[in-house]
Design a protein around this motif. Sequence first.
Motif, PDB file in Angstrom:
ATOM      1  N   PHE A  80       0.848  -1.184   0.000  1.00 36.07           N
ATOM      2  CA  PHE A  80       0.000   0.000   0.000  1.00 36.07           C
ATOM      3  C   PHE A  80       0.889   1.242   0.000  1.00 36.07           C
ATOM      4  CE2 PHE A  80      -2.517  -3.356   1.844  1.00 36.07           C
ATOM      5  CZ  PHE A  80      -3.766  -3.193   1.263  1.00 36.07           C
ATOM      6  N   ILE A  81       0.776   2.030  -1.054  1.00 36.98           N
ATOM      7  CA  ILE A  81       1.537   3.277  -1.162  1.00 36.98           C
ATOM      8  C   ILE A  81       0.556   4.426  -1.010  1.00 36.98           C
ATOM      9  CG2 ILE A  81       3.067   4.662  -2.598  1.00 36.98           C
ATOM     10  CD1 ILE A  81       3.725   2.067  -4.148  1.00 36.98           C
ATOM     11  N   ILE A  82       0.666   5.149   0.088  1.00 41.50           N
ATOM     12  CA  ILE A  82      -0.241   6.267   0.343  1.00 41.50           C
ATOM     13  C   ILE A  82       0.545   7.560   0.169  1.00 41.50           C
ATOM     14  CG2 ILE A  82      -1.902   7.286   1.927  1.00 41.50           C
ATOM     15  CD1 ILE A  82      -2.156   4.620   3.318  1.00 41.50           C
ATOM     16  N   ASP A  83       0.259   8.251  -0.916  1.00 35.50           N
ATOM     17  CA  ASP A  83       0.993   9.463  -1.280  1.00 35.50           C
ATOM     18  C   ASP A  83       0.291  10.702  -0.737  1.00 35.50           C
ATOM     19  OD1 ASP A  83       2.892  11.055  -2.415  1.00 35.50           O
ATOM     20  OD2 ASP A  83       2.205  10.806  -4.479  1.00 35.50           O
ATOM     21  N   ASP A  84       1.042  11.793  -0.610  1.00 33.83           N
ATOM     22  CA  ASP A  84       0.500  13.084  -0.168  1.00 33.83           C
ATOM     23  C   ASP A  84      -0.124  13.014   1.221  1.00 33.83           C
ATOM     24  OD1 ASP A  84       1.165  14.422  -2.596  1.00 33.83           O
ATOM     25  OD2 ASP A  84      -0.615  13.590  -3.545  1.00 33.83           O
ATOM     26  N   ILE A  85       0.557  12.340   2.137  1.00 32.69           N
ATOM     27  CA  ILE A  85       0.054  12.252   3.513  1.00 32.69           C
ATOM     28  C   ILE A  85      -0.181  13.635   4.101  1.00 32.69           C
ATOM     29  CG2 ILE A  85       0.653  11.549   5.868  1.00 32.69           C
ATOM     30  CD1 ILE A  85      -0.103   9.207   4.160  1.00 32.69           C
ATOM     31  N   ASP A  86       0.642  14.595   3.704  1.00 28.04           N
ATOM     32  CA  ASP A  86       0.493  15.954   4.225  1.00 28.04           C
ATOM     33  C   ASP A  86      -0.773  16.637   3.723  1.00 28.04           C
ATOM     34  OD1 ASP A  86       2.282  15.532   1.927  1.00 28.04           O
ATOM     35  OD2 ASP A  86       2.225  17.708   1.706  1.00 28.04           O
ATOM     36  N   LYS A  87      -1.404  16.080   2.682  1.00 28.53           N
ATOM     37  CA  LYS A  87      -2.660  16.636   2.153  1.00 28.53           C
ATOM     38  C   LYS A  87      -3.887  15.951   2.754  1.00 28.53           C
ATOM     39  CE  LYS A  87      -0.445  19.096  -1.086  1.00 28.53           C
ATOM     40  NZ  LYS A  87       0.897  18.480  -1.038  1.00 28.53           N
ATOM     41  N   MET A  88      -3.672  14.951   3.572  1.00 27.76           N
ATOM     42  CA  MET A  88      -4.768  14.165   4.140  1.00 27.76           C
ATOM     43  C   MET A  88      -5.264  14.799   5.436  1.00 27.76           C
ATOM     44  SD  MET A  88      -4.560  10.193   5.483  1.00 27.76           S
ATOM     45  CE  MET A  88      -4.591   9.428   3.870  1.00 27.76           C
ATOM     46  N   PRO A  89      -6.577  14.870   5.634  1.00 27.52           N
ATOM     47  CA  PRO A  89      -7.106  15.378   6.901  1.00 27.52           C
ATOM     48  C   PRO A  89      -6.616  14.525   8.075  1.00 27.52           C
ATOM     49  CG  PRO A  89      -8.841  15.285   5.246  1.00 27.52           C
ATOM     50  CD  PRO A  89      -7.663  14.586   4.662  1.00 27.52           C
ATOM     51  N   ALA A  90      -6.346  15.162   9.186  1.00 28.73           N
ATOM     52  CA  ALA A  90      -5.854  14.461  10.366  1.00 28.73           C
ATOM     53  C   ALA A  90      -6.870  13.441  10.864  1.00 28.73           C
ATOM     54  CB  ALA A  90      -5.537  15.468  11.471  1.00 28.73           C
ATOM     55  N   GLY A  91      -6.355  12.345  11.388  1.00 31.68           N
ATOM     56  CA  GLY A  91      -7.210  11.343  12.013  1.00 31.68           C
ATOM     57  C   GLY A  91      -7.529  10.145  11.156  1.00 31.68           C
ATOM     58  N   ILE A  92      -7.442  10.276   9.844  1.00 26.99           N
ATOM     59  CA  ILE A  92      -7.825   9.178   8.955  1.00 26.99           C
ATOM     60  C   ILE A  92      -6.870   8.000   9.085  1.00 26.99           C
ATOM     61  CG2 ILE A  92      -8.117   8.497   6.534  1.00 26.99           C
ATOM     62  CD1 ILE A  92      -9.026  11.366   5.979  1.00 26.99           C
ATOM     63  N   LEU A  93      -5.579   8.279   9.166  1.00 28.07           N
ATOM     64  CA  LEU A  93      -4.586   7.198   9.211  1.00 28.07           C
ATOM     65  C   LEU A  93      -4.731   6.313  10.440  1.00 28.07           C
ATOM     66  CD1 LEU A  93      -1.231   8.750   7.937  1.00 28.07           C
ATOM     67  CD2 LEU A  93      -2.665   7.050   6.797  1.00 28.07           C
ATOM     68  N   ASP A  94      -5.337   6.830  11.497  1.00 35.12           N
ATOM     69  CA  ASP A  94      -5.459   6.029  12.714  1.00 35.12           C
ATOM     70  C   ASP A  94      -6.349   4.806  12.516  1.00 35.12           C
ATOM     71  OD1 ASP A  94      -3.725   7.564  14.153  1.00 35.12           O
ATOM     72  OD2 ASP A  94      -5.264   8.750  15.170  1.00 35.12           O
ATOM     73  N   ILE A  95      -7.101   4.763  11.429  1.00 32.66           N
ATOM     74  CA  ILE A  95      -7.910   3.585  11.126  1.00 32.66           C
ATOM     75  C   ILE A  95      -7.009   2.389  10.824  1.00 32.66           C
ATOM     76  CG2 ILE A  95      -8.131   3.827   8.617  1.00 32.66           C
ATOM     77  CD1 ILE A  95     -10.974   2.940  11.041  1.00 32.66           C
ATOM     78  N   LEU A  96      -5.729   2.659  10.532  1.00 29.42           N
ATOM     79  CA  LEU A  96      -4.783   1.591  10.206  1.00 29.42           C
ATOM     80  C   LEU A  96      -4.171   0.935  11.437  1.00 29.42           C
ATOM     81  CD1 LEU A  96      -2.805   3.244   7.247  1.00 29.42           C
ATOM     82  CD2 LEU A  96      -4.739   1.669   7.100  1.00 29.42           C
ATOM     83  N   LYS A  97      -4.415   1.468  12.614  1.00 30.32           N
ATOM     84  CA  LYS A  97      -3.761   0.957  13.828  1.00 30.32           C
ATOM     85  C   LYS A  97      -3.900  -0.563  14.003  1.00 30.32           C
ATOM     86  CE  LYS A  97      -5.729   3.850  16.657  1.00 30.32           C
ATOM     87  NZ  LYS A  97      -6.142   4.481  17.933  1.00 30.32           N
ATOM     88  N   PRO A  98      -5.080  -1.147  13.809  1.00 30.56           N
ATOM     89  CA  PRO A  98      -5.180  -2.599  14.008  1.00 30.56           C
ATOM     90  C   PRO A  98      -4.304  -3.402  13.053  1.00 30.56           C
ATOM     91  CG  PRO A  98      -7.359  -1.579  13.961  1.00 30.56           C
ATOM     92  CD  PRO A  98      -6.388  -0.546  13.507  1.00 30.56           C
ATOM     93  N   TYR A  99      -4.015  -2.829  11.873  1.00 27.11           N
ATOM     94  CA  TYR A  99      -3.235  -3.560  10.872  1.00 27.11           C
ATOM     95  C   TYR A  99      -1.734  -3.339  11.032  1.00 27.11           C
ATOM     96  CZ  TYR A  99      -7.951  -2.814   9.163  1.00 27.11           C
ATOM     97  OH  TYR A  99      -9.325  -2.710   9.081  1.00 27.11           O
ATOM     98  N   LEU A 100      -1.354  -2.448  11.946  1.00 28.43           N
ATOM     99  CA  LEU A 100       0.057  -2.151  12.178  1.00 28.43           C
ATOM    100  C   LEU A 100       0.533  -2.653  13.542  1.00 28.43           C
ATOM    101  CD1 LEU A 100       0.184   1.510  10.796  1.00 28.43           C
ATOM    102  CD2 LEU A 100       1.131  -0.533   9.724  1.00 28.43           C
TER     103      LEU A 100
END
Length: 247
Positions: A80-100
């Motif tokens: 999974f390549i997630i580009d432009d992380i700095d353009k993403m609204p805060a909080g969305i990435l935390d949905i990945l916690k169970p997979y990390l």
Amino acid sequence: MTRNPSKALALSFHGGPGTGKNYVSTILADNIFKKGMRSKYVHLISAAQKYSHEDNRSVYKDMLKEEVENGAKHCHQSLFIIDDIDKMPAGILDILKPYLTSYRHLNGINYRQLIFLFLSNTAAESITKLAIDQWQTGSERTDIRLKEMEDIISTVSINSKGGFYHSDIIYRHMISAYIPFLPLERRHIKQCIRDFLVAKLYYKREEIPENKVSKIAGKMTYYPKDVEVFSVYGCKRIEEKVILLIG
């Protein structure tokens, strides 16, 4: 790739435009999957294109969760390549916690062999400042230690607007490594120009005129203004400069 890891691999690439973040991601994909970036097991997500509206956080979380789970179902080593992380609204990435985390199985699926690449311009200014300071002291860029860079990048990322802002992924140390992409010097730009000239069949490598390379490199923009060492746009814009000067 050959062992049973304790958790999914999460690499966070940081640096300015044209410094090689997408290029390295492509190299990794090409060496993991036969079809490289065209593989159905490579998931390229542009946050700027797909997750751009602040008001749609809950929808975006569901979208990202679904993509990761579906990808893992079809291939336990999906990339999974997630580009432009700095353009993403805060909080969305935390949905990945169970997979990390180190869960052996989650709802019957093993997520430990997934690979996540987070690409971001966040901390580019701090990386550049350290590179300039290093250059001004006469030291080599290779003398910069990763630990020093990781501390800078993680601190800036968690306090900057974007997908990593106050993210539990950083607070809970779920990023395997922060990879700095340093600004490219004029000599690196010349290497990019030579590679492009060969790739587009303008010249054979041994026949490339050095004056042509220097002329094209001279059309790029550099900083600091008084010494012009580092490229403003990295290796971006090389193609258009070559076409304009060579045709």
